[in-house]
Design a protein around this motif. Structure first.
Motif, mmCIF file in Angstrom:
data_model
loop_
_atom_site.group_PDB
_atom_site.id
_atom_site.type_symbol
_atom_site.label_atom_id
_atom_site.label_comp_id
_atom_site.label_asym_id
_atom_site.label_seq_id
_atom_site.Cartn_x
_atom_site.Cartn_y
_atom_site.Cartn_z
ATOM 1 N N LEU A 341 -67.836 -6.855 -15.415
ATOM 2 C CA LEU A 341 -66.664 -6.395 -16.173
ATOM 3 C C LEU A 341 -66.208 -5.013 -15.711
ATOM 4 O O LEU A 341 -65.002 -4.734 -15.623
ATOM 5 C CB LEU A 341 -67.000 -6.373 -17.667
ATOM 6 C CG LEU A 341 -67.268 -7.744 -18.308
ATOM 7 C CD1 LEU A 341 -67.725 -7.568 -19.756
ATOM 8 C CD2 LEU A 341 -66.027 -8.629 -18.240
ATOM 9 N N THR A 342 -67.172 -4.140 -15.393
ATOM 10 C CA THR A 342 -66.818 -2.812 -14.877
ATOM 11 C C THR A 342 -66.120 -2.923 -13.528
ATOM 12 O O THR A 342 -65.175 -2.172 -13.243
ATOM 13 C CB THR A 342 -68.088 -1.945 -14.746
ATOM 14 O OG1 THR A 342 -68.776 -1.902 -16.003
ATOM 15 C CG2 THR A 342 -67.741 -0.538 -14.319
ATOM 16 N N TYR A 343 -66.578 -3.856 -12.709
ATOM 17 C CA TYR A 343 -65.933 -4.077 -11.404
ATOM 18 C C TYR A 343 -64.470 -4.472 -11.586
ATOM 19 O O TYR A 343 -63.585 -3.986 -10.856
ATOM 20 C CB TYR A 343 -66.687 -5.173 -10.649
ATOM 21 C CG TYR A 343 -66.098 -5.515 -9.301
ATOM 22 C CD1 TYR A 343 -66.345 -4.717 -8.191
ATOM 23 C CD2 TYR A 343 -65.295 -6.638 -9.128
ATOM 24 C CE1 TYR A 343 -65.811 -5.017 -6.956
ATOM 25 C CE2 TYR A 343 -64.753 -6.958 -7.896
ATOM 26 C CZ TYR A 343 -65.014 -6.144 -6.819
ATOM 27 O OH TYR A 343 -64.475 -6.443 -5.594
ATOM 28 N N ILE A 344 -64.200 -5.330 -12.565
ATOM 29 C CA ILE A 344 -62.814 -5.737 -12.849
ATOM 30 C C ILE A 344 -61.976 -4.525 -13.233
ATOM 31 O O ILE A 344 -60.856 -4.333 -12.743
ATOM 32 C CB ILE A 344 -62.788 -6.802 -13.958
ATOM 33 C CG1 ILE A 344 -63.479 -8.084 -13.486
ATOM 34 C CG2 ILE A 344 -61.355 -7.103 -14.384
ATOM 35 C CD1 ILE A 344 -63.650 -9.115 -14.580
ATOM 36 N N VAL A 359 -51.748 -5.906 -9.528
ATOM 37 C CA VAL A 359 -52.752 -5.700 -10.570
ATOM 38 C C VAL A 359 -53.213 -7.039 -11.123
ATOM 39 O O VAL A 359 -54.417 -7.285 -11.296
ATOM 40 C CB VAL A 359 -52.186 -4.818 -11.704
ATOM 41 C CG1 VAL A 359 -53.209 -4.688 -12.830
ATOM 42 C CG2 VAL A 359 -51.805 -3.445 -11.168
ATOM 43 N N SER A 360 -52.269 -7.924 -11.403
ATOM 44 C CA SER A 360 -52.616 -9.251 -11.926
ATOM 45 C C SER A 360 -53.461 -10.026 -10.921
ATOM 46 O O SER A 360 -54.410 -10.726 -11.297
ATOM 47 C CB SER A 360 -51.337 -10.037 -12.247
ATOM 48 O OG SER A 360 -50.553 -9.361 -13.199
ATOM 49 N N PHE A 361 -53.114 -9.886 -9.648
ATOM 50 C CA PHE A 361 -53.883 -10.577 -8.604
ATOM 51 C C PHE A 361 -55.319 -10.069 -8.558
ATOM 52 O O PHE A 361 -56.264 -10.864 -8.449
ATOM 53 C CB PHE A 361 -53.193 -10.368 -7.247
ATOM 54 C CG PHE A 361 -53.927 -10.996 -6.095
ATOM 55 C CD1 PHE A 361 -53.893 -12.366 -5.901
ATOM 56 C CD2 PHE A 361 -54.652 -10.207 -5.217
ATOM 57 C CE1 PHE A 361 -54.568 -12.942 -4.829
ATOM 58 C CE2 PHE A 361 -55.323 -10.763 -4.145
ATOM 59 C CZ PHE A 361 -55.289 -12.140 -3.950
ATOM 60 N N GLN A 362 -55.511 -8.761 -8.650
ATOM 61 C CA GLN A 362 -56.860 -8.195 -8.615
ATOM 62 C C GLN A 362 -57.668 -8.614 -9.837
ATOM 63 O O GLN A 362 -58.863 -8.890 -9.732
ATOM 64 C CB GLN A 362 -56.781 -6.658 -8.539
ATOM 65 C CG GLN A 362 -56.322 -6.119 -7.198
ATOM 66 C CD GLN A 362 -57.305 -6.410 -6.074
ATOM 67 O OE1 GLN A 362 -58.427 -6.822 -6.304
ATOM 68 N NE2 GLN A 362 -56.871 -6.189 -4.854
ATOM 69 N N ILE A 363 -57.027 -8.663 -11.001
ATOM 70 C CA ILE A 363 -57.726 -9.139 -12.206
ATOM 71 C C ILE A 363 -58.188 -10.573 -12.006
ATOM 72 O O ILE A 363 -59.331 -10.930 -12.319
ATOM 73 C CB ILE A 363 -56.802 -9.034 -13.438
ATOM 74 C CG1 ILE A 363 -56.477 -7.577 -13.748
ATOM 75 C CG2 ILE A 363 -57.451 -9.690 -14.650
ATOM 76 C CD1 ILE A 363 -55.452 -7.397 -14.854
ATOM 77 N N GLY A 368 -62.405 -14.109 -11.381
ATOM 78 C CA GLY A 368 -62.798 -15.392 -10.795
ATOM 79 C C GLY A 368 -64.160 -15.330 -10.138
ATOM 80 O O GLY A 368 -64.954 -16.275 -10.239
ATOM 81 N N CYS A 369 -64.472 -14.221 -9.473
ATOM 82 C CA CYS A 369 -65.777 -14.075 -8.816
ATOM 83 C C CYS A 369 -66.905 -14.057 -9.844
ATOM 84 O O CYS A 369 -67.919 -14.747 -9.680
ATOM 85 C CB CYS A 369 -65.784 -12.797 -7.982
ATOM 86 S SG CYS A 369 -67.290 -12.559 -7.018
ATOM 87 N N LEU A 370 -66.718 -13.279 -10.911
ATOM 88 C CA LEU A 370 -67.741 -13.210 -11.954
ATOM 89 C C LEU A 370 -67.880 -14.556 -12.660
ATOM 90 O O LEU A 370 -69.005 -15.035 -12.882
ATOM 91 C CB LEU A 370 -67.372 -12.119 -12.954
ATOM 92 C CG LEU A 370 -68.296 -11.957 -14.167
ATOM 93 C CD1 LEU A 370 -69.702 -11.561 -13.724
ATOM 94 C CD2 LEU A 370 -67.725 -10.919 -15.142
#
Length: 417
Positions: A341-344, A359-363, A368-370
């Motif tokens: 969550l901190t990484y996000i 920003v939406s893409f990075q979220i 998705g990875c987590l």
């Protein structure tokens, strides 16, 4: 007078182990070769700096970390080595075929062995949840399936989510914890209470677990920085990991005393929370640009680990019927989720100066990875648990759980066993 523990593994264990080793030898014979001489300099640099440290963590750290049961110490430490030795061979083969299979050969390098060792550590984490409830044949099956699932998850995160090798590998804590929890849930039996007395710890076994905790605490900065290529980022990763570990070690003892009605420190809480900072900071360590952020993360991770160790066994675990022997959910799962969550949040901060779509893409990518690591861990663990629950593997009955005598020769049945 014969032992009440039958020689149920006398034929099946050597058969499956030697069959797998024969298969591995054939694969290494026809599909692998050593790296070229020009790349030997990498070996000289990375062998003492990464390979040795990570092996100490895997063999001694995670081995002794699970040696907390008073009647299951031999099996905890030696089964850990067996699992690592078997899993590394399979992980190297899978890594070669999935990521760099060129010219019909897999190049064997120090980097590939480090990757194989780190991938197999997912099984060493998961096996803490099933500790004392499975035999070596079941561990063989679990190792093969889990390493395969973790390598597949890594492939998906790198190819489709475009995550770097370091970030995809640092999801090992979430994946391993939830894989182990799912397997343990499938193997939890109604008659488990019959072996409850043997699950208790002892002063000597608790000291072994403390020793494993210390090994992991010392070498965790190497683990979090081993796959980072840029020297500046590697240095930052070491510093951030050390700060987070230092704070979580302090929190482990102080918050444990605060959570006890008489202000006493629980050694179990120390085992669970001392490493929480290193777990939480792993995936974010290259994004943290100031020590105070790593320290806050270590503080929160230590508190969450102790809160989980104190509340989960009596609340959630009883409700869903889960028996997590070493509480890997509290030690690795919850701090790993905090780190994800901190990484996000840090990725959002990095992308905040660009367009809202970025920003939406990075979220989406970070979440998705987590989520993928957690989902693959749970799904793979459930499938593996269902397979291990079949009557094919000569699984020990609940009355023989947490007991070295089910697997080891005791020449004179020493007192206390």
């Amino acid at each position: 007078m014969g032992s009440k523990y039958p020689k149920s593994l006398r034929i099946s264990l050597p058969f499956w182990a030697l069959l797998l080793e024969a298969a591995f030898i054939l694969v290494f014979c026809f599909f692998t070769s050593y790296e070229t001489p020009s790349e030997k300099l990498e070996f000289l640099k990375r062998y003492p700096a990464a390979f040795q440290d990570i092996n100490v963590m895997a063999v001694l750290g995670l081995g002794f970390l699970k040696a907390s049961l008073r009647r299951f110490t031999w099996s905890s430490v030696v089964f850990n080595l067996f699992t690592l030795a078997l899993g590394v061979q399979w992980a190297i083969i899978l890594d070669g075929f999935l990521f760099s299979f060129t010219s019909r050969k897999i190049a064997i390098s120090i980097h590939r062995i480090i990757l194989g060792t780190m991938s197999t550590m997912s099984v060493l984490i998961s096996s803490g949840a099933t500790l004392g409830k499975v035999n070596l044949i079941q561990l063989i099956v679990m190792t093969m399936l889990e390493v395969t699932a973790f390598q597949g998850t890594k492939k998906l995160t790198q190819d489709f989510l475009k995550m770097e090798e370091h970030q995809s590998m640092m999801q090992i804590h979430v994946f391993g914890a939830y894989f182990g929890v799912a397997v343990a849930w499938c193997l939890s039996e109604p008659g488990l209470s019959t072996a409850k007395d043997k699950e208790r710890g002892a002063i000597t076994s608790s000291l072994f677990t403390t020793l494993g905790t210390f090994f992991l605490w010392i070498f965790w900065p190497t683990f979090n920085s081993a796959l980072i290529k840029l020297p500046g980022e590697k240095e930052t990763a070491v510093y951030n990991t050390y700060y987070a570990l230092a704070v979580s070690a302090v929190v482990a003892m102080s918050f444990s005393a605060a959570s006890h009605s008489d202000g006493k420190i629980s050694m179990t809480h120390v085992h669970r929370a001392t490493l929480a900072g290193g777990v939480a900071v792993g995936v974010t360590t290259t994004l943290i640009k100031s020590p105070w952020i790593a320290m806050v993360l270590g503080l929160l991770a230590g508190m969450i680990a102790i809160g989980g160790a104190k509340c989960l066994p009596g609340c959630l675990n009883q409700i869903i019927g889960l028996h997590d022997t070493c509480e890997v959910h509290s030690t690795f799962g919850l701090p790993g989720l905090l780190g994800g969550l901190t990484y996000i949040l840090l990725m959002i901060q990095q992308a905040s100066w660009t367009t809202p779509s970025m920003v939406s893409f990075q979220i989406l990518i970070s979440a998705g990875c987590l989520s993928l690591s957690m989902a693959m861990g749970l799904a793979g663990g459930l499938l593996t648990g269902l397979i291990l629950s079949l009557n094919l593997w000569k699984a020990p009955p609940a009355v023989k759980y947490f007991d070295d005598q089910a697997f080891w020769e005791f020449p004179h049945l020493a007192a206390g066993f």
